[in-house]
Design an enzyme around this catalytic site. Structure first.
Site, PDB file in Angstrom:
ATOM      1  N   TYR A 161     -16.588  14.529  19.705  1.00  0.00           N
ATOM      2  CA  TYR A 161     -17.971  14.916  19.401  1.00  0.00           C
ATOM      3  C   TYR A 161     -18.052  16.310  18.808  1.00  0.00           C
ATOM      4  CZ  TYR A 161     -19.270  10.855  22.081  1.00  0.00           C
ATOM      5  OH  TYR A 161     -19.397   9.582  22.524  1.00  0.00           O
ATOM      6  N   LYS A 232      -7.433   9.366  29.543  1.00  0.00           N
ATOM      7  CA  LYS A 232      -6.553   8.396  28.880  1.00  0.00           C
ATOM      8  C   LYS A 232      -5.217   9.103  28.617  1.00  0.00           C
ATOM      9  CE  LYS A 232      -5.876   4.387  27.004  1.00  0.00           C
ATOM     10  NZ  LYS A 232      -5.681   3.197  27.838  1.00  0.00           N
ATOM     11  N   ASP A 333      -9.372   3.092  31.035  1.00  0.00           N
ATOM     12  CA  ASP A 333      -9.632   1.642  30.983  1.00  0.00           C
ATOM     13  C   ASP A 333      -9.711   1.045  32.383  1.00  0.00           C
ATOM     14  OD1 ASP A 333      -6.515   1.666  29.295  1.00  0.00           O
ATOM     15  OD2 ASP A 333      -6.789   1.618  31.451  1.00  0.00           O
ATOM     16  N   ASP A 357     -19.217   8.864  27.802  1.00  0.00           N
ATOM     17  CA  ASP A 357     -20.282   8.186  27.067  1.00  0.00           C
ATOM     18  C   ASP A 357     -20.263   6.694  27.404  1.00  0.00           C
ATOM     19  OD1 ASP A 357     -22.244   7.602  25.264  1.00  0.00           O
ATOM     20  OD2 ASP A 357     -21.184   8.288  23.489  1.00  0.00           O
TER      21      ASP A 357
END
Ligand SMILES: NC(=O)c1ccc[n+]([C@@H]2O[C@H](COP(=O)([O-])OP(=O)(O)OC[C@H]3O[C@@H](n4cnc5c(N)ncnc54)[C@H](O)[C@@H]3O)[C@@H](O)[C@H]2O)c1
Length: 466
Positions: A161, A232, A333, A357
């Site tokens: 972002y 991640k 995930d 998000d």
């Protein structure tokens, strides 16, 4: 400080919220700017403001009241000032420190300054906080939505972002790709395809540590049991993986008395189950398959066991770690599965920007969706609370949509001001109104035997239920 913003006079019977030494100073009659928002924002704000005022009046019997101050943005602003986001609006939001907003249209086609981005940058609103909790009776797609009670702290200023992107085949993209391929990756088999668009994902120590710090401080203040670092890092080691690493650093260096990490809890638990356990045996228990790992890795895990016992065995051992806030981490995930399969295992999540998000909306879906999902963007000394849904233009000015998202954003605002009595009153009256099955169309069509209420009728019933 100005006396008018966009030509609208500042209420003269209110006071400005102050900020000193990291603390907000909230007068009994604070001036709070609001942006009603476009589309359904117009219906929702009217209803929400009535609920807020009624709750404050009921909770404090006239001793406290909010002096709402309208500031302009979006379509209303364009109609009156030919500007989508006047400088005065930005200035008021900064000057008065704490504000609330409805959804705004982002005109397609670009060139329009986004209020969210402008405010986020100007006030450095680095935490995006999304509480996700179930209100009895709300229609939900899962069997046990009541087990969901999670507060998400999403980093709000960096990651993809940051807006550092180059369109494919522009001179900038070509230059960037050429530099990476021919310089940074010289001698490597890795190459960026020449027809790629490229973006940069910066994740800093500063950005990561301050959002994790806020998440843990919140957990300490509200007696929450766990803080989970979501990342991640298995793929993106130096960005997402670093977020995890820096998160643990904040936890153990700044909140040592309050926290135990998951690995520390295993080490201490193993010692308690078997007081004769050696450091080597303990290391094998926390890291299955360790005997097949390199000597260097084995030594590091054994050293970790010894360090943990040596440094916190006295303060956290003998089961005392069970009373501490557990700091763990989950791969992004897997957290999507976890919050559905085992929501009660998660309480506070600290996430990087993009992961946060996605996970915020996925979590909200379990407890009734965006129509009742509140949010807050918080920085040091500033806060903007807002609905998380958009302007839903096809329902605008029909007095039909769910005002829950703005109303619960108001609950966050009142909690933030320390006006907890008003916050609890709003929450409990919303719960009661939903249990009475007096709900807007979005819930009514999913509930057996419910009465369809308009936006304003729902607010009126909430006020009656206080
Ligand atoms: N924070 C913001 O200002 C914000 C956020 C998202 C979208 N937007 C803007 O909103 C506009 C429309 O976006 P969109 O259609 O993708 O999303 P949206 O959230 O406005 O609407 C999607 C659908 O969700 C439902 N919905 C949303 N809010 C509801 C409520 N309070 N009660 C009942 N049902 C509700 C409706 O069925 C609606 O058609 C766009 O201009 C977009 O830029 C603004």
């Amino acid at each position: 400080m100005q006396t008018t913003y966009n030509g609208i006079s500042v209420p003269t019977d209110g006071e400005v919220i102050g900020y000193e030494d990291g603390k907000f100073i909230v007068p009994d009659c604070p001036i709070i700017p609001f942006i009603e928002g476009d589309g359904i924002g117009r219906d929702i704000w009217k209803a929400s403001q009535r609920v807020f005022d009624a709750a404050v009046a009921k909770a404090y019997g006239g001793k406290r009241s909010v002096k709402w101050f309208e500031v302009l943005a979006g379509e209303k602003s364009y109609g009156l000032t030919q500007e989508w986001l006047p400088d005065d609006t930005v200035r008021a939001t900064v000057d008065f420190r704490v504000s609330i907003k409805g959804p705004l249209t982002t005109p397609v086609g670009g060139g329009i300054r986004s209020l969210n981005v402008a405010l986020r940058q100007l006030m450095d609103l680095y935490q995006c906080i999304r509480p996700v909790k179930y209100y009895d009776g709300v229609p939900s797609p899962v069997k046990h939505p009541e087990l969901v009670d999670i507060v998400i702290f999403r980093e709000n200023t960096e990651d993809i972002y940051a807006g550092i992107e180059f369109r494919q085949r522009t001179p900038e993209a070509d230059k960037f790709i050429s530099f990476v391929n021919n310089d940074m990756l010289k001698g490597s088999k890795k190459k960026i395809r020449l027809d790629s668009g490229v973006g940069v994902k910066p994740i800093s120590i500063t950005g990561s540590k301050r959002v994790v710090r806020a998440a843990i401080a919140f957990a300490v203040k509200t007696s929450r049991k766990t803080v989970t670092l979501v990342h991640k890092g298995n793929i993106q080691k130096f960005t997402e993986g670093a977020f995890r690493e820096w998160g643990y650093e904040v936890a153990t260096s700044e909140f040592r008395d309050h926290v135990v990490t998951e690995r520390e809890s295993w080490i201490l638990g193993n010692c308690e189950s078997d007081p004769d356990l050696t450091a080597e045996e303990n290391a094998v228990l926390i890291e299955p398959g360790l005997e097949f790992a390199s000597r260097e890795f084995r030594d590091a895990v054994i050293a970790e066991v010894k360090h943990t016992i040596g440094s916190i065995g006295y303060s956290h051992g003998n089961g005392r770690w069970k009373d501490k806030i557990l700091i763990n981490d989950r791969i992004a995930d897997s957290i999507f599965q976890q919050i559905i399969i085992r929501p009660s295992g998660y309480s506070v999540l600290a996430t990087t920007n993009l992961n946060g998000d996605y996970i915020s909306d996925a979590a909200a879906a379990q407890v009734g969706g965006l129509g009742i999902a509140p949010g807050g963007n918080i920085g040091d000394g500033y806060a903007v609370f807002e609905a998380t849904h958009g302007t839903a233009p096809k329902y605008a000015d029909k007095d039909v949509v769910n005002p829950g998202s703005v109303i619960l954003s108001g609950v966050m605002l009142f909690d933030f001001l320390g006006w907890t009595e008003a916050a609890r009153l709003i929450e409990s009256s919303m719960g009661k109104t939903i249990q009475q099955k007096f709900v807007t169309y979005d819930f009514e069509r999913q509930m057996q035997g419910a009465t369809k209420a308009t936006t304003s009728e729902f607010a009126t019933r909430m006020i009656e239920n206080m």
